[in-house]
Write a protein that holds these residues in place. Sequence first.
Motif, PDB file in Angstrom:
ATOM      1  N   SER A 246     -26.645  70.204  34.328  1.00  0.00           N
ATOM      2  CA  SER A 246     -26.665  69.184  33.276  1.00  0.00           C
ATOM      3  C   SER A 246     -25.336  68.441  33.229  1.00  0.00           C
ATOM      4  N   LEU A 247     -25.395  67.199  32.790  1.00  0.00           N
ATOM      5  CA  LEU A 247     -24.197  66.445  32.445  1.00  0.00           C
ATOM      6  C   LEU A 247     -24.004  66.593  30.938  1.00  0.00           C
ATOM      7  N   VAL A 248     -22.868  67.194  30.529  1.00  0.00           N
ATOM      8  CA  VAL A 248     -22.657  67.546  29.124  1.00  0.00           C
ATOM      9  C   VAL A 248     -21.506  66.720  28.557  1.00  0.00           C
ATOM     10  N   ALA A 249     -21.762  66.085  27.397  1.00  0.00           N
ATOM     11  CA  ALA A 249     -20.704  65.293  26.752  1.00  0.00           C
ATOM     12  C   ALA A 249     -19.580  66.220  26.294  1.00  0.00           C
TER      13      ALA A 249
ATOM     14  N   ASP B  26     -18.946  68.717  32.613  1.00  0.00           N
ATOM     15  CA  ASP B  26     -18.545  68.094  31.353  1.00  0.00           C
ATOM     16  C   ASP B  26     -18.018  66.691  31.657  1.00  0.00           C
ATOM     17  N   VAL B  27     -18.548  65.700  30.936  1.00  0.00           N
ATOM     18  CA  VAL B  27     -18.201  64.308  31.241  1.00  0.00           C
ATOM     19  C   VAL B  27     -17.817  63.576  29.959  1.00  0.00           C
ATOM     20  N   ASN B  28     -17.010  62.530  30.117  1.00  0.00           N
ATOM     21  CA  ASN B  28     -16.646  61.655  28.996  1.00  0.00           C
ATOM     22  C   ASN B  28     -17.507  60.392  29.091  1.00  0.00           C
ATOM     23  N   ILE B  29     -18.595  60.364  28.309  1.00  0.00           N
ATOM     24  CA  ILE B  29     -19.514  59.223  28.370  1.00  0.00           C
ATOM     25  C   ILE B  29     -19.180  58.187  27.297  1.00  0.00           C
ATOM     26  N   THR B  30     -18.064  58.437  26.567  1.00  0.00           N
ATOM     27  CA  THR B  30     -17.653  57.487  25.518  1.00  0.00           C
ATOM     28  C   THR B  30     -16.418  56.685  25.944  1.00  0.00           C
ATOM     29  N   LYS B  31     -16.011  56.819  27.192  1.00  0.00           N
ATOM     30  CA  LYS B  31     -14.779  56.174  27.687  1.00  0.00           C
ATOM     31  C   LYS B  31     -14.910  54.653  27.629  1.00  0.00           C
ATOM     32  N   GLU B  32     -13.890  53.998  27.095  1.00  0.00           N
ATOM     33  CA  GLU B  32     -13.911  52.544  26.987  1.00  0.00           C
ATOM     34  C   GLU B  32     -12.983  51.917  28.018  1.00  0.00           C
ATOM     35  N   LYS B  33     -13.299  50.688  28.393  1.00  0.00           N
ATOM     36  CA  LYS B  33     -12.459  49.970  29.354  1.00  0.00           C
ATOM     37  C   LYS B  33     -11.193  49.488  28.637  1.00  0.00           C
ATOM     38  N   LYS B  34     -10.042  49.829  29.222  1.00  0.00           N
ATOM     39  CA  LYS B  34      -8.778  49.433  28.618  1.00  0.00           C
ATOM     40  C   LYS B  34      -8.537  47.937  28.847  1.00  0.00           C
TER      41      LYS B  34
END
Length: 634
Positions: free
Chosen positions: A515-518, A562-570
């Motif tokens: 699984s890909l987990v937030a 574990d992944v960061n799916i909330t990452k924003e473009k700087k």
Amino acid sequence: MPTRHDIRNVAIVAHVDHGKTTIVDAMLKQAGAFAAHQLDTVDDRVMDSNDLEREKGITILAKNTAVKYHPKDGGEPITINIIDTPGHADFGGEVERGLSMVDAVVLLVDASEGPLPQTRFVLRKALQARMPVILCINKTDRPDSRIDEVVNETYDLFLDLDADEDQIEFPIVYACGRDGIASLTKPEDGTVPQDSDSLEPFFTTLLEHVPAPQYDVDAPLQAHVTNLDADNFLGRIALLRVEQGELEKGQTVAWIKRDGTIASVRISELMMTEALTRKPAEKAGPGDICAVAGIPDIMIGETLADPENPVPLPLITVDEPAISMTIGTNTSPLVGRGGTGKGADAKNAVKDRKVTARQVKDRLDRELIGNVSLRVLDTDRPDAWEVQGRGELALAILVETMRREGFEMTIGKPQVVTKDVDGKTYEPVERMTIDVPEEHMGAVTQLMGVRKGRMDNMSNHGSGWVRMEFVVPSRGLIGFRTEFLTNTRGTGIAHSIHEGHEPWFGTLSTRNNGSLVADRTGAVTAFAMTNLQERGVLFTEPGTEVYEGMIVGENSRSDDMDVNITKEKKLTNMRSSTADVTESIVPPRKLSLEQSLEFCRDDECVEVTPEAIRIRKVVLDQKERGRAASRAKR
């Protein structure tokens, strides 16, 4: 013994989608249940009154209707009580309950598909009850129909189920339920019967071969509760069949409970079914199927009897549950916050939200009243319960119903219900019948091999399709359907039925991907999804609120990530050479409730709310999961 010739009680049983409800529609219309101006406005499958039944196209609850048949010779009208039963084995409790109300069954078989696993299941129940059977070959107009072969296969099934001589000498009716036409003469394959333009031959066969109810004039009152319903004004309504004696409105009767205790109660309302409505009646005699009100705590299987001589009828027994899953309160960070947890609409949506343990437990207890095939057991946690049922679909239907009523729950991965025999662990097994095009035969065989399936039979009808029968542990079929449809390009048809218990088959590994987990709380961004979609298949779309431990996709490898799916473009004040390059996001895979339950591993569960279905880890904290994994390795 005296006989009531003005009434017949019959159940229509069949495999899923062989046309039971459609032929009941035609019977209602041709028997004059609807006025002329209503015929154009009556819905198809009018007996499937439940929203979920209409959405899924299957019958879930056994329901009764009654038609007044007027014989062509001008005799007295005859009431035919018809029980429309579910075709899916997961709702077998409804079938067993329906059979306790009738004196014969109509076995409906598709002219192309022939007898399938649920045909075997419902027929076995009818033969065990020693009931006469009328065979109806339906859908004779299908271009791939093979009527003679299907009749022979049905004879083989009767022999296989040890039918006696009387039962195997069954009459055969050929029908096209959609057109409302039946005949006693076999039509050509792929054609509608030509020597009839109505269901008249079907009605006359019912009158000839369904036994009229017999009774003893001197016997005391005995009426069996077979189903329950509710009314806003009358409270709980008990549907029952009167076996002996007469039941009258206002009468005081003995209520014999499941534990053997007897109470004196009064029948405040008595109703009889006509077509799709219940109408007030003054009395019901032997063989009648009626509804009574005035007994608030009455349960299925109990008896109403004569106060002077109370004699109980046998309780209705159903098969043992095979699948269980844990249902508990919602423990996620988004509990009680609606779909996104934001805005005025969300606040209005969660006003009537049911999130407490007491509310969930009360609802499960209420389900036990009308569902005889379900069990609810306590667990070591005060806010979670083990719910056991016939199959995955039956439990998923319960969860979906509760979700629509405003409940929020956490659902554990479905497990099998094992039992100990002579110190050894036995698990439930199922007989799986699979119809696939020849080119997918290898893929299906490989799929069943991984799940410890044992091939029992294989036949080729010569039309490019192959039918295979496997005996496979129920455990191996959890999560099977999605993979099966993928491997057969959506063309395969699979049906299974409970086949008993066999010794434990050992370990099964059915899901190969992790699984890909937030790894944090926040809102999903398109930028993060663009970078992660190479890692696997995502389940969420931009803007969705996630939390740590929530599963946002399926990994392309076997381990969890574990992944960061909330990452924003700087944003910077430097112009990028790739600023005008647009990235396309692959549409996420939307999982239904059943697919989510199939996807789960042992350390995962499903969060169910009225707006959303989310898959999550049982332990949300990333560090805690890592420590638990280390302990497990040691």
